[in-house]
Design a protein around this motif. Structure first.
Motif, short mmCIF file in Angstrom:
data_model
loop_
_atom_site.label_atom_id
_atom_site.label_comp_id
_atom_site.label_asym_id
_atom_site.label_seq_id
_atom_site.Cartn_x
_atom_site.Cartn_y
_atom_site.Cartn_z
N THR A 50 63.94 31.07 56.70
CA THR A 50 63.32 32.17 57.41
C THR A 50 62.87 31.66 58.78
O THR A 50 62.65 30.45 58.97
N VAL A 52 60.04 31.67 61.71
CA VAL A 52 58.65 31.97 62.07
C VAL A 52 58.58 32.04 63.59
O VAL A 52 58.79 31.04 64.28
N SER A 73 61.45 30.46 67.95
CA SER A 73 60.99 30.41 66.57
C SER A 73 61.20 29.03 65.95
O SER A 73 61.86 28.16 66.53
N LYS A 171 54.80 36.56 54.42
CA LYS A 171 54.53 36.96 55.80
C LYS A 171 53.65 38.21 55.87
O LYS A 171 52.90 38.39 56.85
N HIS A 175 49.65 37.38 58.25
CA HIS A 175 50.31 37.95 59.42
C HIS A 175 50.56 36.93 60.52
O HIS A 175 51.40 37.16 61.39
N LEU A 177 52.11 34.34 60.27
CA LEU A 177 53.48 33.83 60.12
C LEU A 177 54.51 34.77 60.75
O LEU A 177 55.68 34.42 60.85
N LYS A 178 54.06 35.94 61.17
CA LYS A 178 54.96 36.83 61.89
C LYS A 178 55.07 36.41 63.35
O LYS A 178 56.04 36.75 64.02
N ILE A 197 51.52 26.51 58.29
CA ILE A 197 52.48 27.15 57.38
C ILE A 197 52.24 26.66 55.95
O ILE A 197 52.25 27.46 55.00
N CYS A 200 49.25 28.40 54.40
CA CYS A 200 49.57 29.78 54.03
C CYS A 200 50.33 29.80 52.70
O CYS A 200 50.08 30.66 51.84
#
Length: 267
Positions: A50, A52, A73, A171, A175, A177-178, A197, A200
């Motif tokens: 994914t 970030v 990202s 995510k 938030h 991590l968005k 990260i 989280c």
């Protein structure tokens, strides 16, 4: 504020770092039993990458962080079980890096053959962004008119929904991590983001363990659907050959299970 945040992250990593842990033999057996019902006997986890998003272009080599979605990202590799619990993650590579390249740089890559992590016949399930290995079964990049390959990809997509939901919930819960709202100007700041990260994910797994139910009605999540390849570990060609054979064997079993009444492919 930074000092307080750092102290909280240190406390989380110290007291709850065990929340991110590879499953032991008994847990792997439970995972495998679950995925057997989906047509993948031996599967113990789902792997996917994914992105970030970063709010600013990193100072050093910033162009390498520019991803296919036209954002800056960081790539994060996430492996989870059927309960959406993260059992391993690897972060730090730039957003332009291919998922396979990132997995190759992780500590897990060199241990894919370890009997401490996998029992005989066990493997991870991934999408076409990876390559078939003895411990990694992935979908086909090209199916053509081959019905079996098309159906097999459908089965993998169905099984991998759990990973997509895991990342979506992660995510949606956190938030930050968005979009990470800081500029990476040094290796220390890169490490800081990775720690963020990790914390989280620790809290995500803690809530999974506490059976905190996630309501998509109250908290909608964004599900990511994805559909320079590196060489596999030592003995690349032999490892890849075994991976292709493993995928073919799993494919036969998977299609047999899912074409039965009630199966994903029951028509």
């Amino acid at each position: 504020m930074v000092n307080y945040t750092n102290r909280v992250m240190t406390a989380l990593e110290s007291a709850m770092g065990h929340e991110i842990a590879w499953p032991d033999r008994q847990e792997r057996a439970v995972n495998s039993a679950h995925f057997t019902g989906l047509g993948f006997p031996g599967c113990i986890g789902l792997v996917d990458g994914t992105l970030v998003k970063l709010s600013q272009r990193p100072r050093d080599d910033g162009e390498t962080y520019f991803d296919r979605k036209s954002n800056y990202s960081m790539n994060v590799q996430v492996i989870c079980d059927q309960n959406k619990r993260v059992i391993y993650f690897f972060a730090g590579m730039s957003g332009s890096c291919h998922d396979l390249t990132c997995l190759r740089r992780s500590s897990l890559w060199g241990r894919l053959g370890s009997t401490q992590l996998f029992d005989n016949g066990q493997y991870l399930l991934g999408d076409s962004g990876y390559i078939p290995l003895d411990r990694l079964v992935c979908s086909y990049k090209r199916t053509g008119d081959d019905v079996d390959k098309v159906d097999f990809n459908t089965c993998i997509a169905h099984a991998r929904v759990g990973n997509e939901h895991c990342i979506g919930i992660l995510k949606a819960r956190w938030h930050s991590l968005k979009e990470i709202r800081m500029q990476l100007r040094s290796p220390a700041e890169n490490t800081y983001v990775i720690r963020w990260i990790r914390c989280c994910i620790i809290l995500h797994n803690f809530l999974i363990w506490r059976r905190d139910e996630w309501s998509e009605d109250d908290h909608p999540m964004e599900v990511e659907r994805e559909d320079d390849l590196g060489l596999p570990p030592q003995d690349a060609r032999e490892c890849n050959r075994r991976g292709l054979e493993r995928r073919q064997a799993i494919q036969r079993t998977c299609l047999e299970i899912n074409r039965r009444p009630g199966g994903v492919l029951c028509r």
